[in-house]
Motif scaffolding. Sequence first.
Motif, PDB file in Angstrom:
ATOM      1  N   ILE B  37       0.835  -1.202   0.000  1.00 59.53           N
ATOM      2  CA  ILE B  37       0.000   0.000   0.000  1.00 59.53           C
ATOM      3  C   ILE B  37       0.874   1.258   0.000  1.00 59.53           C
ATOM      4  O   ILE B  37       0.662   2.191  -0.775  1.00 59.53           O
ATOM      5  CB  ILE B  37      -0.960  -0.009   1.220  1.00 59.53           C
ATOM      6  N   VAL B  38       1.900   1.259   0.862  1.00 60.42           N
ATOM      7  CA  VAL B  38       2.793   2.424   0.933  1.00 60.42           C
ATOM      8  C   VAL B  38       3.502   2.637  -0.402  1.00 60.42           C
ATOM      9  O   VAL B  38       3.582   3.760  -0.920  1.00 60.42           O
ATOM     10  CB  VAL B  38       3.822   2.241   2.080  1.00 60.42           C
ATOM     11  N   PHE B  39       4.001   1.550  -0.977  1.00 63.00           N
ATOM     12  CA  PHE B  39       4.673   1.661  -2.287  1.00 63.00           C
ATOM     13  C   PHE B  39       3.695   2.177  -3.339  1.00 63.00           C
ATOM     14  O   PHE B  39       4.049   3.019  -4.169  1.00 63.00           O
ATOM     15  CB  PHE B  39       5.227   0.306  -2.729  1.00 63.00           C
ATOM     16  N   ALA B  40       2.470   1.665  -3.313  1.00 62.56           N
ATOM     17  CA  ALA B  40       1.477   2.060  -4.320  1.00 62.56           C
ATOM     18  C   ALA B  40       1.216   3.564  -4.244  1.00 62.56           C
ATOM     19  O   ALA B  40       1.165   4.247  -5.272  1.00 62.56           O
ATOM     20  CB  ALA B  40       0.188   1.281  -4.113  1.00 62.56           C
ATOM     21  N   PHE B  41       1.088   4.093  -3.024  1.00 61.12           N
ATOM     22  CA  PHE B  41       0.875   5.534  -2.885  1.00 61.12           C
ATOM     23  C   PHE B  41       2.156   6.312  -3.191  1.00 61.12           C
ATOM     24  O   PHE B  41       2.100   7.426  -3.705  1.00 61.12           O
ATOM     25  CB  PHE B  41       0.364   5.863  -1.479  1.00 61.12           C
ATOM     26  N   GLY B  42       3.285   5.713  -2.898  1.00 64.93           N
ATOM     27  CA  GLY B  42       4.563   6.388  -3.148  1.00 64.93           C
ATOM     28  C   GLY B  42       4.866   6.540  -4.625  1.00 64.93           C
ATOM     29  O   GLY B  42       5.566   7.465  -5.026  1.00 64.93           O
ATOM     30  N   PHE B  43       4.357   5.623  -5.428  1.00 70.21           N
ATOM     31  CA  PHE B  43       4.674   5.659  -6.861  1.00 70.21           C
ATOM     32  C   PHE B  43       3.497   6.138  -7.711  1.00 70.21           C
ATOM     33  O   PHE B  43       3.392   5.808  -8.885  1.00 70.21           O
ATOM     34  CB  PHE B  43       5.133   4.277  -7.335  1.00 70.21           C
ATOM     35  N   GLU B  46       0.035  10.821 -11.875  1.00 68.69           N
ATOM     36  CA  GLU B  46      -1.235  11.210 -12.496  1.00 68.69           C
ATOM     37  C   GLU B  46      -2.388  10.367 -11.984  1.00 68.69           C
ATOM     38  O   GLU B  46      -3.192   9.829 -12.745  1.00 68.69           O
ATOM     39  CB  GLU B  46      -1.137  11.130 -14.031  1.00 68.69           C
ATOM     40  N   GLY B  47      -2.383  10.158 -10.681  1.00 70.50           N
ATOM     41  CA  GLY B  47      -3.502   9.473 -10.022  1.00 70.50           C
ATOM     42  C   GLY B  47      -3.465   7.964 -10.091  1.00 70.50           C
ATOM     43  O   GLY B  47      -4.314   7.289  -9.521  1.00 70.50           O
ATOM     44  N   ALA B  48      -2.458   7.381 -10.743  1.00 73.76           N
ATOM     45  CA  ALA B  48      -2.400   5.912 -10.827  1.00 73.76           C
ATOM     46  C   ALA B  48      -0.973   5.446 -10.566  1.00 73.76           C
ATOM     47  O   ALA B  48      -0.010   6.134 -10.909  1.00 73.76           O
ATOM     48  CB  ALA B  48      -2.843   5.445 -12.202  1.00 73.76           C
ATOM     49  N   ALA B  49      -0.848   4.288  -9.922  1.00 75.75           N
ATOM     50  CA  ALA B  49       0.492   3.741  -9.677  1.00 75.75           C
ATOM     51  C   ALA B  49       1.075   3.258 -11.004  1.00 75.75           C
ATOM     52  O   ALA B  49       0.353   2.739 -11.862  1.00 75.75           O
ATOM     53  CB  ALA B  49       0.405   2.596  -8.682  1.00 75.75           C
ATOM     54  N   THR B  50       2.375   3.426 -11.149  1.00 77.86           N
ATOM     55  CA  THR B  50       3.008   3.105 -12.428  1.00 77.86           C
ATOM     56  C   THR B  50       3.388   1.630 -12.507  1.00 77.86           C
ATOM     57  O   THR B  50       4.057   1.106 -11.615  1.00 77.86           O
ATOM     58  CB  THR B  50       4.276   3.978 -12.598  1.00 77.86           C
ATOM     59  N   ALA B  51       2.981   0.992 -13.575  1.00 79.19           N
ATOM     60  CA  ALA B  51       3.164  -0.455 -13.731  1.00 79.19           C
ATOM     61  C   ALA B  51       4.634  -0.860 -13.751  1.00 79.19           C
ATOM     62  O   ALA B  51       4.985  -1.952 -13.336  1.00 79.19           O
ATOM     63  CB  ALA B  51       2.471  -0.921 -15.003  1.00 79.19           C
ATOM     64  N   GLY B  52       5.487   0.025 -14.230  1.00 78.18           N
ATOM     65  CA  GLY B  52       6.906  -0.304 -14.353  1.00 78.18           C
ATOM     66  C   GLY B  52       7.578  -0.614 -13.013  1.00 78.18           C
ATOM     67  O   GLY B  52       8.646  -1.233 -12.970  1.00 78.18           O
ATOM     68  N   VAL B  57       8.717  -3.441  -6.577  1.00 78.43           N
ATOM     69  CA  VAL B  57       7.840  -3.417  -5.396  1.00 78.43           C
ATOM     70  C   VAL B  57       7.606  -4.843  -4.893  1.00 78.43           C
ATOM     71  O   VAL B  57       7.680  -5.122  -3.684  1.00 78.43           O
ATOM     72  CB  VAL B  57       6.495  -2.732  -5.743  1.00 78.43           C
ATOM     73  N   LEU B  58       7.353  -5.755  -5.824  1.00 76.88           N
ATOM     74  CA  LEU B  58       7.088  -7.148  -5.440  1.00 76.88           C
ATOM     75  C   LEU B  58       8.269  -7.745  -4.679  1.00 76.88           C
ATOM     76  O   LEU B  58       8.123  -8.284  -3.571  1.00 76.88           O
ATOM     77  CB  LEU B  58       6.796  -7.976  -6.697  1.00 76.88           C
ATOM     78  N   LEU B 121      -2.892  -5.757  -8.589  1.00 79.07           N
ATOM     79  CA  LEU B 121      -4.138  -4.997  -8.464  1.00 79.07           C
ATOM     80  C   LEU B 121      -3.846  -3.507  -8.258  1.00 79.07           C
ATOM     81  O   LEU B 121      -4.377  -2.653  -8.982  1.00 79.07           O
ATOM     82  CB  LEU B 121      -4.941  -5.535  -7.275  1.00 79.07           C
ATOM     83  N   PHE B 122      -2.970  -3.200  -7.311  1.00 79.35           N
ATOM     84  CA  PHE B 122      -2.681  -1.799  -6.998  1.00 79.35           C
ATOM     85  C   PHE B 122      -1.988  -1.083  -8.155  1.00 79.35           C
ATOM     86  O   PHE B 122      -2.167   0.111  -8.333  1.00 79.35           O
ATOM     87  CB  PHE B 122      -1.799  -1.708  -5.743  1.00 79.35           C
ATOM     88  N   PHE B 123      -1.173  -1.830  -8.879  1.00 80.59           N
ATOM     89  CA  PHE B 123      -0.428  -1.201  -9.972  1.00 80.59           C
ATOM     90  C   PHE B 123      -1.103  -1.441 -11.329  1.00 80.59           C
ATOM     91  O   PHE B 123      -0.510  -1.192 -12.371  1.00 80.59           O
ATOM     92  CB  PHE B 123       1.028  -1.698  -9.982  1.00 80.59           C
ATOM     93  N   ASN B 124      -2.343  -1.945 -11.243  1.00 82.03           N
ATOM     94  CA  ASN B 124      -3.175  -2.132 -12.431  1.00 82.03           C
ATOM     95  C   ASN B 124      -2.415  -2.831 -13.560  1.00 82.03           C
ATOM     96  O   ASN B 124      -2.304  -2.333 -14.679  1.00 82.03           O
ATOM     97  CB  ASN B 124      -3.687  -0.752 -12.900  1.00 82.03           C
ATOM     98  N   THR B 125      -1.845  -3.967 -13.232  1.00 84.47           N
ATOM     99  CA  THR B 125      -0.997  -4.694 -14.186  1.00 84.47           C
ATOM    100  C   THR B 125      -1.527  -6.103 -14.401  1.00 84.47           C
ATOM    101  O   THR B 125      -1.995  -6.742 -13.456  1.00 84.47           O
ATOM    102  CB  THR B 125       0.446  -4.782 -13.651  1.00 84.47           C
ATOM    103  N   GLU B 126      -1.412  -6.567 -15.631  1.00 79.81           N
ATOM    104  CA  GLU B 126      -1.840  -7.933 -15.945  1.00 79.81           C
ATOM    105  C   GLU B 126      -0.643  -8.873 -15.803  1.00 79.81           C
ATOM    106  O   GLU B 126       0.480  -8.494 -16.180  1.00 79.81           O
ATOM    107  CB  GLU B 126      -2.360  -7.967 -17.384  1.00 79.81           C
ATOM    108  N   LEU B 127      -0.878 -10.039 -15.245  1.00 77.47           N
ATOM    109  CA  LEU B 127       0.235 -10.989 -15.061  1.00 77.47           C
ATOM    110  C   LEU B 127       0.512 -11.704 -16.384  1.00 77.47           C
ATOM    111  O   LEU B 127      -0.293 -12.492 -16.869  1.00 77.47           O
ATOM    112  CB  LEU B 127      -0.112 -12.000 -13.968  1.00 77.47           C
ATOM    113  N   LYS B 128       1.694 -11.417 -16.887  1.00 78.14           N
ATOM    114  CA  LYS B 128       2.119 -12.112 -18.114  1.00 78.14           C
ATOM    115  C   LYS B 128       3.388 -12.879 -17.785  1.00 78.14           C
ATOM    116  O   LYS B 128       4.096 -12.544 -16.848  1.00 78.14           O
ATOM    117  CB  LYS B 128       2.400 -11.099 -19.226  1.00 78.14           C
TER     118      LYS B 128
END
Lengths: 237, 222
Positions: B37-43, B46-52, B57-58, B121-128
């Motif tokens: 959660i802290v990482f998600a808010f830290g990164f 423009e209102g969304a956590a960056t997928a990169g 973070v993981l 989920l927090f970084f709005n990323t699809e698992l590939k």
Amino acid sequence: MGRDPAPATVVKPAAATGAQAAAAVLVATGVAWAAGERFVLLDLELSVRAGELLLISGHNGAGKTSLLSILRGAIAPARGQVTLAGVPLEDVAADYLANHIATLQHRPGLYFDLTGLENLALLSSLVNQPLTVTEASALLDRVGLPREAHQRRVRHYSRGMQQRTGLARVMASGAAVWLLDEPSTGLDPAGRETLSRVLRDAAAAGTAVLAISHDPELLALADRHLELRDGRLHEAA
Amino acid sequence: MTVARITWLLLKKDLRIAARSREMLGFTLLFAVLCVIVFAFGFLQEGAATAGYVPGVLWVTLLFSSSVSLLRLFAPEEEGGTLDLVSSTAAGTLPLFISKATMQLLFTGLVTVVVLPLVLLFFNTELKGFGQTAAALGLGLVGMATVGTLCSALLVHVRLREVLLPLVLYPTVAPLLISGVKVTSIALAEGEGTGDWLTLMLIFDLLFVVASPWLHGRALQR
């Protein structure tokens, strides 16, 4: 209380053979140990015989607990040597030592989130003396732990109940030598009476029992009473 | 008794204690979730956590939360004074090491199962590239559990171990961490070339799996 076969590389303690009832099982020769710059033990001589109940007392900081740690091989003396049945401790395998010297220290040597029965079952298995539930329960009865506490977690025991269970663990070990540090700590009068009976029975069965204690009941029971003073052991007055 | 038998006795005991106290797993999971959660808010950008940032973070969350459980790994032995009893068995110190490393692996495995979907989920990323990510996580967790157990055992009687554990552990597992982040980045981008990184992780794992129990045995010698 004796146990069987030792590893081929080490000598079996006299107490385990039963042949030499009065033989010295554990001997310390010229043992010295320093806490920092200060020597606490100085050229200390001690022998504990099979079937003997030996008590050591001494003022706080005299080095009693350090002596016990040296005797059980947990710390090496700065000088001198400790032998178990004639074999220097440093040459004795760790598991053999654990099987032949049982200790009860300030902490009872129990898992707090296991029950008394589970502790005895596990810890006796580790020293190759596995107990059945009935045997473990009988041991806990012998040390006076209430039946309803057998299946309770040790965390919920009083200090005295933990001490009783720790004593049962020592009994379950089948070791030839018992080293006990203030075994009557936390025990009520009935508990101290039980402790006296257990120690007397163990010594009668050939176990070498060394206890550090100032408890008058135990002092009255002891075959020998030594006082640790100025780094050496003296016959107590 | 054999190594396997004693190991099983000790592992069963640890599982029972973990099931009863629940503190180790509970706190580790809570810490891991808070980290994400802290990482998600830290990164946020423009209102969304960056997928990169997902791989970093993981892995950093897994490393941090593994330190939390490592600090409590030998707590049952310390509390009741049983360390001497369980480290001088007929099979030496190996059963103790294996049981503790297995417990640590189970804990971090459970944390991973919770953290991975949460990060995605927090970084709005699809698992590939699931296979590559899973392989990297498996190798990473085994390496971190073995060397972490060693560090935890070495510091069990040390006064400042809360400070010292990360100082010893993090540099040691850095190769696993870097490789794990690389593999996850490539896998999420559906790229190729994870083989070398996975091989590097395997080499470090083998080193840790062989050296850690040996060093643990030496350290616990009388």
